[in-house]
Design a protein around this motif. Structure first.
Motif, PDB file in Angstrom:
ATOM      1  N   GLU A  84       7.182   1.528  -3.626  1.00  0.00           N
ATOM      2  CA  GLU A  84       7.781   0.702  -2.572  1.00  0.00           C
ATOM      3  C   GLU A  84       9.043   1.311  -1.985  1.00  0.00           C
ATOM      4  O   GLU A  84       9.280   1.228  -0.778  1.00  0.00           O
ATOM      5  CB  GLU A  84       8.070  -0.700  -3.121  1.00  0.00           C
ATOM      6  CG  GLU A  84       6.785  -1.457  -3.376  1.00  0.00           C
ATOM      7  CD  GLU A  84       7.000  -2.768  -4.102  1.00  0.00           C
ATOM      8  OE1 GLU A  84       8.165  -3.098  -4.417  1.00  0.00           O
ATOM      9  OE2 GLU A  84       6.002  -3.461  -4.346  1.00  0.00           O
ATOM     10  N   ALA A 136      -0.146  -3.056   3.670  1.00  0.00           N
ATOM     11  CA  ALA A 136      -1.482  -2.470   3.778  1.00  0.00           C
ATOM     12  C   ALA A 136      -2.302  -3.152   4.865  1.00  0.00           C
ATOM     13  O   ALA A 136      -3.252  -2.587   5.387  1.00  0.00           O
ATOM     14  CB  ALA A 136      -2.201  -2.570   2.437  1.00  0.00           C
ATOM     15  N   GLY A 166      -9.656  -7.703  -2.386  1.00  0.00           N
ATOM     16  CA  GLY A 166      -8.362  -7.332  -2.936  1.00  0.00           C
ATOM     17  C   GLY A 166      -7.895  -8.182  -4.097  1.00  0.00           C
ATOM     18  O   GLY A 166      -6.704  -8.245  -4.362  1.00  0.00           O
ATOM     19  N   LYS A 191      -6.296  -5.884  -6.503  1.00  0.00           N
ATOM     20  CA  LYS A 191      -5.334  -5.007  -5.832  1.00  0.00           C
ATOM     21  C   LYS A 191      -4.091  -5.786  -5.394  1.00  0.00           C
ATOM     22  O   LYS A 191      -2.989  -5.264  -5.381  1.00  0.00           O
ATOM     23  CB  LYS A 191      -5.961  -4.346  -4.607  1.00  0.00           C
ATOM     24  CG  LYS A 191      -7.335  -3.797  -4.858  1.00  0.00           C
ATOM     25  CD  LYS A 191      -7.373  -2.295  -4.665  1.00  0.00           C
ATOM     26  CE  LYS A 191      -8.759  -1.731  -4.890  1.00  0.00           C
ATOM     27  NZ  LYS A 191      -9.008  -1.379  -6.285  1.00  0.00           N
ATOM     28  N   GLY A 204       3.074   4.055   6.000  1.00  0.00           N
ATOM     29  CA  GLY A 204       1.948   3.125   6.055  1.00  0.00           C
ATOM     30  C   GLY A 204       0.812   3.576   5.139  1.00  0.00           C
ATOM     31  O   GLY A 204       0.266   2.779   4.371  1.00  0.00           O
ATOM     32  N   SER A 219       1.633   3.065   1.599  1.00  0.00           N
ATOM     33  CA  SER A 219       1.541   1.666   1.159  1.00  0.00           C
ATOM     34  C   SER A 219       0.082   1.275   0.925  1.00  0.00           C
ATOM     35  O   SER A 219      -0.219   0.533  -0.005  1.00  0.00           O
ATOM     36  CB  SER A 219       2.211   0.738   2.174  1.00  0.00           C
ATOM     37  OG  SER A 219       1.471   0.718   3.366  1.00  0.00           O
ATOM     38  N   ILE A 220      -0.826   1.801   1.742  1.00  0.00           N
ATOM     39  CA  ILE A 220      -2.251   1.475   1.556  1.00  0.00           C
ATOM     40  C   ILE A 220      -2.763   2.122   0.263  1.00  0.00           C
ATOM     41  O   ILE A 220      -3.416   1.472  -0.564  1.00  0.00           O
ATOM     42  CB  ILE A 220      -3.078   1.948   2.777  1.00  0.00           C
ATOM     43  CG1 ILE A 220      -2.620   1.189   4.029  1.00  0.00           C
ATOM     44  CG2 ILE A 220      -4.575   1.716   2.537  1.00  0.00           C
ATOM     45  CD1 ILE A 220      -3.165   1.737   5.327  1.00  0.00           C
ATOM     46  N   VAL A 239      -1.654   0.225  -2.687  1.00  0.00           N
ATOM     47  CA  VAL A 239      -2.432  -0.984  -2.974  1.00  0.00           C
ATOM     48  C   VAL A 239      -3.760  -0.609  -3.629  1.00  0.00           C
ATOM     49  O   VAL A 239      -4.172  -1.188  -4.631  1.00  0.00           O
ATOM     50  CB  VAL A 239      -2.654  -1.804  -1.681  1.00  0.00           C
ATOM     51  CG1 VAL A 239      -3.723  -2.863  -1.903  1.00  0.00           C
ATOM     52  CG2 VAL A 239      -1.351  -2.451  -1.240  1.00  0.00           C
ATOM     53  N   VAL A 240      -4.415   0.428  -3.067  1.00  0.00           N
ATOM     54  CA  VAL A 240      -5.734   0.816  -3.572  1.00  0.00           C
ATOM     55  C   VAL A 240      -5.626   1.308  -5.025  1.00  0.00           C
ATOM     56  O   VAL A 240      -6.425   0.936  -5.882  1.00  0.00           O
ATOM     57  CB  VAL A 240      -6.350   1.917  -2.669  1.00  0.00           C
ATOM     58  CG1 VAL A 240      -7.638   2.453  -3.286  1.00  0.00           C
ATOM     59  CG2 VAL A 240      -6.632   1.344  -1.283  1.00  0.00           C
ATOM     60  N   ALA A 247       3.128  -5.712  -0.507  1.00  0.00           N
ATOM     61  CA  ALA A 247       1.784  -5.137  -0.361  1.00  0.00           C
ATOM     62  C   ALA A 247       1.117  -5.543   0.956  1.00  0.00           C
ATOM     63  O   ALA A 247       0.114  -4.933   1.346  1.00  0.00           O
ATOM     64  CB  ALA A 247       0.916  -5.552  -1.546  1.00  0.00           C
ATOM     65  N   THR A 248       1.666  -6.530   1.665  1.00  0.00           N
ATOM     66  CA  THR A 248       1.057  -6.888   2.959  1.00  0.00           C
ATOM     67  C   THR A 248       1.161  -5.730   3.948  1.00  0.00           C
ATOM     68  O   THR A 248       0.489  -5.730   4.976  1.00  0.00           O
ATOM     69  CB  THR A 248       1.730  -8.124   3.597  1.00  0.00           C
ATOM     70  OG1 THR A 248       3.110  -7.832   3.797  1.00  0.00           O
ATOM     71  CG2 THR A 248       1.582  -9.360   2.736  1.00  0.00           C
TER      72      THR A 248
END
Ligand code: HEM
Lengths: 341, 272
Positions: free
Chosen positions: B35, B98, B162, B165, B21, B24-25, B28-29, B95-96
């Motif tokens: 992935e 995140a 976002g 992002k 988790g 993945s955050i 995104v950042v 990306a969801t």
């Protein structure tokens, strides 16, 4: 959309009334109205949840309004003609509603108690029924043949196994073991065992005049009222109140380990009558002013919940239709375009 | 096997989930795309979690359906299954994670704080309806979780957080369509959950409906789903408005699932 029949143009009367009727139907079919009514229904459900007195009209009014709204939409909104599954889904919702209403008008809910070996003869201890209950409970008979319940450590009740027998429509004697989620079903009535059960001393009462009668007195539920195994009652036809209490020293259900519901091995029945107090063993008797009371034996009794609602299979069918048509509707809709967004 | 071993495996699973988790955050950042590693961590977590639940199941001889600990654990598990499937099958919305993973972190934290002791498995639970009913509920929540992830991205973009992002994700309109499909699936399984619950309640308690807290709140959740879908057809709202509807349904569903059993000691008031 409703297409007006051409004849209405020639007929002055209906030319004026039909469009207003259609307009009315259209406004009744408003999807905005649907939203308002669904929200009102949500509030009504919260009220019904809070209090029993809010469970009839406050629910019935928004539900009836939703049905009218929906039926008006079915009559005027072309989408229901183009999308059959959507139509079936919404009609199934109306069917569910009507069935629930019919069920509320004709249901029966009640409780009864039967000693081991006793026959149910159509009489309930408590009853709650809709105004149009048409079942024939008076004709239902079954016999409680005794039950077994195991308890786990901490007096946690395991499955209830209650043997019952009855005579079916063809006159054959039938037997089954019911309990928990397995009710006995006769003539549309469902009999469920309940957590309510206990001991029942059986007496032979021989009044001075008239015939002797055998009957059981149900003591308060066990183990719920473990410390109060007493009951006051009068033999049939007698005016004299008699107080009885079951006395035993054994620990029948042991919280520290597994145990089984059973009769005590050693017990006596304390009987108080006026100033007198005697302890009876099975087979012993006591003379009362208007007859002789013999304590025959100790048995168990089982409490049952009875439920009648003829709409159940139809509700199941309407629910199935609703969910299948809903699935069909969305399947068709989504199969038309790919899934990966 | 002892409870300690089950808990150790569960903690290991949670560590794997958290690593997946967090990665993945961070991805995104920093606009990176780790992935496959994320998927690896989540799959590893799920495998360990399955082992832990399986061991407990074998030890207690009943499934994880009774105590708050069990309910949370089995729901984290089922939500991970659904989300991992979506992650695997729909690469464009990965990306969801995140958005979704922090929600699961909350549940995992709660899980770690709840008491792992044993509960009482009532006789009325010895029926296939238990699995059918709970299975439907789990698919419902899973579909809502995927919808929440998508809705979260729409809302974050709108808040200006976002925009870049999440640039690799489809545009709002297509996300909106996906959220709507998830809502539709959620409605089907929520309906099935209510129907199977009513059938089971009729068998187990002699009534199909009795206004117990969980029944009532589930029905309100179902109604809100119907309202959400109707708002969509009636007003054709913009994607961010639909996204708020998704959030509302998810929150109500979440509170019903985990809030109501929390205030009444058994999943349903009449259960024991
Ligand atoms: C609680 C009850 C109801 C539920 C659960 C429900 C559910 C639904 C669902 C799932 C759809 C499909 C949406 C879509 O495909 O995007 C739909 C569409 C529709 N519903 Fe209902 N509905 C309910 C009550 C009503 C009522 C009372 C009306 C009366 C007007 C109504 C009228 C419609 C119409 C006209 C559509 C088609 C909209 C369109 O696609 O343009 N529904 N409903």
């Amino acid at each position: 959309m409703i297409v007006l029949p051409s004849r209405s143009r020639q007929d002055g009367e209906s030319a004026r009334t039909m469009p207003t009727f259609t307009a009315l139907l259209r406004s009744l079919a408003s999807l905005r109205l649907t939203l308002v009514l669904l929200a009102v229904l949500g509030v009504a459900i919260l009220l019904a949840y809070q209090s029993e007195s809010w469970r009839s009209w406050p629910l019935a009014v928004p539900l009836a309004a939703l049905s009218i709204n929906l039926l008006a939409a079915v009559g005027t909104n072309g989408i229901f003609r183009r999308q059959l599954p959507l139509l079936i889904f919404h009609l199934a919702l109306v069917a569910l509603l009507l069935l629930v209403a019919a069920g509320r008008l004709s249901y029966l809910k009640g409780t009864l108690e039967l000693a081991e070996g006793a026959t149910f003869e159509g009489r309930l201890v408590t009853t709650d029924a809709g105004p149009f209950h048409l079942g024939n409970l008076a004709a239902v008979r079954f016999v409680n043949e005794g039950f077994a319940i195991d308890y786990a450590r901490g007096l946690r009740r395991g499955p209830t196994r209650n043997a019952v027998s009855w005579v079916d429509e063809q006159g054959r004697r039938r037997q089954d073991v019911i309990g928990d989620q397995h009710p006995l079903k006769i003539k549309g009535y469902r009999f469920y065992t309940s957590f309510n059960k206990g001991f029942a001393p059986v007496f032979l009462w021989a009044p001075e005049r008239g015939e002797a009668q055998l009957g059981a007195v149900h003591l308060p539920a066990y183990p719920k009222h473990e410390l109060n195994q007493a009951q006051e009652w009068s033999p049939p036809g007698s005016r004299a109140p008699v107080w009885i209490m079951l006395k035993f020293d054994e620990k029948l259900l042991d919280p520290s380990g597994p145990s089984t519901f059973r009769l005590p091995e050693k017990y006596s029945l304390v009987v108080r009558f006026g100033e007198r107090r005697v302890e009876l063993q099975p087979g012993q008797s006591l003379d009362l002013p208007d007859g002789r009371l013999e304590f025959r034996e100790l048995k168990t009794w089982m409490g049952y919940d009875v439920f009648y609602d003829w709409t159940l299979p139809w509700l199941a069918a309407a629910s199935l239709a609703a969910v299948l048509s809903l699935g069909w509707h969305f399947w068709r809709k989504f199969a038309a375009k790919p899934w990966d967004a | 096997m002892s409870m300690e071993r089950e808990l150790q495996i569960l903690w290991a699973a949670i560590v794997a989930y958290v690593l997946g988790g967090v990665l993945s955050i961070v991805g995104v950042v920093l606009r990176r795309h780790p992935e496959r590693t994320v998927m690896g961590f989540l799959a590893a977590g799920l495998t360990l979690h399955t082992v832990s639940i399986g061991l407990r199941w074998a030890r207690l001889e009943h499934g994880p359906f009774i105590t708050m600990f069990e309910i949370l654990s089995s729901n984290v598990w089922s939500l991970m299954v659904v989300f991992l499937l979506a992650y695997w099958r729909m690469p464009r919305i990965r990306a969801t994670a995140a958005v979704v993973m922090p929600v699961l972190f909350v549940m995992m934290g709660w899980l770690m704080l709840s008491h792992p002791g044993e509960g009482f498995f009532p006789p009325t639970y010895r029926t296939p309806w238990l699995f059918i009913h709970i299975g439907m509920a789990k698919v419902f929540m899973g579909a809502m979780l995927v919808a929440l992830g998508v809705a979260g991205v729409i809302l974050l973009r709108r808040a200006g957080i976002g925009v870049q992002k999440f640039e690799r994700l489809p545009d709002d309109k297509r996300l909106d369509e996906l959220a709507f499909r998830c809502l539709a699936i959620a409605l089907i399984f929520d309906t099935l959950m209510l129907i199977t619950g009513a059938i089971w309640a009729q068998d187990a308690w002699g009534r199909y409906w009795a206004w117990d807290p969980l029944e009532t709140w589930s029905f309100i959740t179902w109604l809100l789903l119907a309202i959400a879908l109707h708002i969509r057809v009636t007003f054709k709202p913009s994607p961010h408005r639909t996204a708020w509807l998704v959030v509302a349904v998810f929150v109500l569903g979440f509170v019903t699932f985990f809030g109501v059993p929390f205030i009444s000691e058994s999943p349903h008031k009449g259960a024991v």
